[in-house]
Design an enzyme around this catalytic site. Structure first.
Site, PDB file in Angstrom:
ATOM      1  N   GLU A 275      -2.799   2.376  50.116  1.00  0.00           N
ATOM      2  CA  GLU A 275      -1.378   2.002  50.212  1.00  0.00           C
ATOM      3  C   GLU A 275      -0.540   2.768  49.195  1.00  0.00           C
ATOM      4  OE1 GLU A 275      -1.576  -2.137  49.197  1.00  0.00           O
ATOM      5  OE2 GLU A 275      -2.461  -2.719  51.102  1.00  0.00           O
ATOM      6  N   PRO A 276      -0.495   4.088  49.280  1.00  0.00           N
ATOM      7  CA  PRO A 276       0.318   4.815  48.305  1.00  0.00           C
ATOM      8  C   PRO A 276       1.806   4.711  48.621  1.00  0.00           C
ATOM      9  CG  PRO A 276      -0.638   6.349  49.880  1.00  0.00           C
ATOM     10  CD  PRO A 276      -1.144   4.979  50.254  1.00  0.00           C
ATOM     11  N   ARG A 314      15.027   2.228  36.794  1.00  0.00           N
ATOM     12  CA  ARG A 314      13.744   2.406  36.114  1.00  0.00           C
ATOM     13  C   ARG A 314      13.857   2.651  34.605  1.00  0.00           C
ATOM     14  NH1 ARG A 314      10.281   5.669  36.913  1.00  0.00           N
ATOM     15  NH2 ARG A 314       8.533   4.230  36.954  1.00  0.00           N
ATOM     16  N   CYS A 346      28.745  -1.637  31.703  1.00  0.00           N
ATOM     17  CA  CYS A 346      29.044  -2.232  30.391  1.00  0.00           C
ATOM     18  C   CYS A 346      27.823  -2.880  29.751  1.00  0.00           C
ATOM     19  CB  CYS A 346      30.142  -3.257  30.554  1.00  0.00           C
ATOM     20  SG  CYS A 346      31.523  -2.576  31.454  1.00  0.00           S
TER      21      CYS A 346
HETATM   22  N1  LLP Z   1       0.190  -1.926  47.348  1.00  0.00           N
HETATM   23  C1  LLP Z   1       0.574  -3.017  46.658  1.00  0.00           C
HETATM   24  C2  LLP Z   1      -0.052  -4.303  46.973  1.00  0.00           C
HETATM   25  C3  LLP Z   1       1.545  -2.916  45.641  1.00  0.00           C
HETATM   26  O1  LLP Z   1       1.896  -3.983  44.959  1.00  0.00           O
HETATM   27  C4  LLP Z   1       2.113  -1.646  45.342  1.00  0.00           C
HETATM   28  C5  LLP Z   1       3.144  -1.501  44.309  1.00  0.00           C
HETATM   29  C6  LLP Z   1       1.692  -0.537  46.108  1.00  0.00           C
HETATM   30  C7  LLP Z   1       0.723  -0.711  47.086  1.00  0.00           C
HETATM   31  C8  LLP Z   1       2.253   0.837  45.893  1.00  0.00           C
HETATM   32  O2  LLP Z   1       1.958   1.325  44.641  1.00  0.00           O
HETATM   33  P1  LLP Z   1       2.331   2.842  44.279  1.00  0.00           P
HETATM   34  O3  LLP Z   1       1.432   3.739  45.078  1.00  0.00           O
HETATM   35  O4  LLP Z   1       3.754   3.047  44.644  1.00  0.00           O
HETATM   36  O5  LLP Z   1       2.093   2.931  42.837  1.00  0.00           O
HETATM   37  N2  LLP Z   1       9.106  -0.712  40.570  1.00  0.00           N
HETATM   38  C9  LLP Z   1       8.013  -0.143  39.818  1.00  0.00           C
HETATM   39  C10 LLP Z   1       6.758  -0.022  40.651  1.00  0.00           C
HETATM   40  C11 LLP Z   1       6.287  -1.331  41.211  1.00  0.00           C
HETATM   41  C12 LLP Z   1       5.028  -1.212  42.060  1.00  0.00           C
HETATM   42  C13 LLP Z   1       4.710  -2.505  42.728  1.00  0.00           C
HETATM   43  N3  LLP Z   1       3.599  -2.477  43.642  1.00  0.00           N
HETATM   44  C14 LLP Z   1       8.444   1.202  39.239  1.00  0.00           C
HETATM   45  O6  LLP Z   1       9.586   1.628  39.450  1.00  0.00           O
HETATM   46  O7  LLP Z   1       7.661   1.849  38.530  1.00  0.00           O
END
Ligand code: LLP
Length: 421
Positions: A275-276, A314, A346
């Site tokens: 799940e990327p 972020r 602000c």
């Molecule tokens: N699968 C599940 C169950 C997840 O919770 C996440 C991300 C992903 C896949 C995807 O992960 P990725 O490949 O994108 O790392 N808002 C934060 C990132 C939160 C990620 C939450 N879950 C940021 O801006 O760094």
């Protein structure tokens, strides 16, 4: 690698000069590259070649319909975490059997919608959720395909707010209790257990925590099979990190990640899902912003941009680093100047970077935040009644606005004043 490069002294998105888009849509805006999105999906798909697999794009990173349609057309599956994301997946054209539903607290309404519309699997995160899904499925006369997400108690070595695989985190079922919970799930007539799920965090820059988690999942799979469960599918989550800071060592590549997965898990003969999100969308997007003012402060200069924390959260939320580059390529030998790069909101938290070296900039100049395609637009808000900024998709020499900027009336008219006031 991405498709945002200088050509003839001007930053381009694929073959389109960024200033041309800025002139058409106004700043700030997000801009995504079709070629980079495509390339990143294919890197994962090819990394798992030779094993039965499905790359389920985690749309939480970037859920614009155009991005989703591109992924769906490339043959991706999709990982959703809410009823809204499920609806987005369906609207973009994903068939139900390519939609995986993750998330810690799926409501009955969300379960009903997904079961009725079609679903590949629910990744269950707790026993109460399991009982609720069983009831919902029976009420619809359906059987819900499920995995159980296990918490392997592995330190992902990432930012504490995005680590999910330690015992103290709210995610999944402790791996030590997994056999018991799988036995309970198997006894429920509304559920069909198809596999095991794990996701230990995001922006991981080392394969070792993944390896530890996957090894535990392999051991669990053998134990579950010995208990009589049919474990056909392993959902290994997302989390592979991207290079935000060019001076840092680059994180492992999808091909190295894929090789490790095959080494650790191929022997089990399971279908592999990953799940990327970030790695597909992150470096496929930039945030383009204009300089409103350059202000000289006590011993420091502030670059006041028209983008703010509400547009790209972020840095304020995680102290995240984003590379900031001028859209006009600095000539050779131009002296860098340290700026505090801030937005107009602000709050002191509305600071993108402190003492960042940039070539001298003036009001009206354009800058681009790199690596902003993931967790950028999706986390934006209208704080300070700043309209959500447009999203633009580029393909070769074409570009299109894929989400327009709302006008003030649209924003104001979502509020209602009660007649009794
Ligand atoms: N699968 C599940 C169950 C997840 O919770 C996440 C991300 C992903 C896949 C995807 O992960 P990725 O490949 O994108 O790392 N808002 C934060 C990132 C939160 C990620 C939450 N879950 C940021 O801006 O760094």
């Amino acid at each position: 690698m991405d498709h945002f490069l200088y050509r003839n002294g001007v930053l381009h998105a694929e073959d389109v000069p960024v200033p041309r888009i800025a002139a058409a849509v106004g700043t700030p805006f997000y801009c995504y590259s079709t070629a980079t999105l495509t390339r990143h999906f294919r890197l994962f798909d090819e990394a798992l070649a030779g094993t039965d697999h499905l790359v389920c794009y985690a749309m939480k990173a970037n859920s614009n319909q155009a991005v989703l349609r591109l992924m769906a057309d490339l043959g991706a599956g999709v990982d959703v975490v809410s009823g809204g994301e499920y609806a987005r997946a369906v609207a973009a054209g994903f068939p139900g059997d390519r939609i995986v539903f993750s998330g810690v607290g799926k409501t009955r309404a969300e379960m009903r919608a997904a079961l009725s519309g079609g679903i590949r699997q629910f990744n269950l995160e707790s026993e109460p959720e399991m009982l609720a899904l069983n009831e919902v499925a029976l009420s619809l006369d359906k059987v819900a395909p499920v995995t159980v997400r296990v918490n392997p108690d592995v330190d992902a070595k990432t930012h504490e707010k995005i680590a999910t695989g330690k015992a103290e985190n709210k995610f999944g079922i402790p791996i030590a209790r997994a056999r018991e919970v799988f036995a309970e799930a198997a006894a429920l007539p509304g559920l069909r257990v198809v596999g095991v799920d794990v996701h230990i965090g995001s922006q991981l820059t080392d394969l070792e925590p993944f390896r530890q988690a996957y090894r535990k999942v392999a051991g669990l799979t053998e134990a579950l099979r010995a208990d009589g469960h049919r474990i056909d599918r392993l959902d290994l989550g997302g989390g592979l990190g991207i290079p935000y800071e060019r001076s840092n060592t680059a994180p492992p590549l999808p091909v190295e990640y894929g090789d490790m997965i095959k080494r650790e898990l191929a022997g089990l003969g399971c279908e592999i899902e990953i799940e990327p999100g970030r790695l597909i969308a992150g470096n496929a997007g930039i945030l383009v912003s204009g300089v409103i003012y350059v202000k000289s402060g006590e011993g420091r200069d502030f670059l006041i941009l028209d983008a703010a924390m509400n547009d790209l959260l972020r840095p304020a939320m995680y102290g995240a680093y984003h590379d900031i580059v001028p859209v006009a390529e600095p000539g050779p030998g131009v002296d860098q100047h340290p700026y505090d790069v801030v937005g107009p909101v602000c709050e002191t938290g509305d600071t993108f970077a402190r003492q960042r070296d940039l070539p001298p900039l003036a009001a009206g100049d354009l800058v681009a935040f790199r690596s902003a395609g993931a967790y950028g637009a999706v986390m934006a808000s209208e704080y300070n009644t700043r309209p959500l900024i447009p999203e633009v998709l580029v393909k070769d020499d074409q570009f299109a606005v894929i989400r327009r900027r709302p006008d003030f009336d649209e924003i104001i008219n979502r509020d209602t004043i009660p007649p009794w006031l």
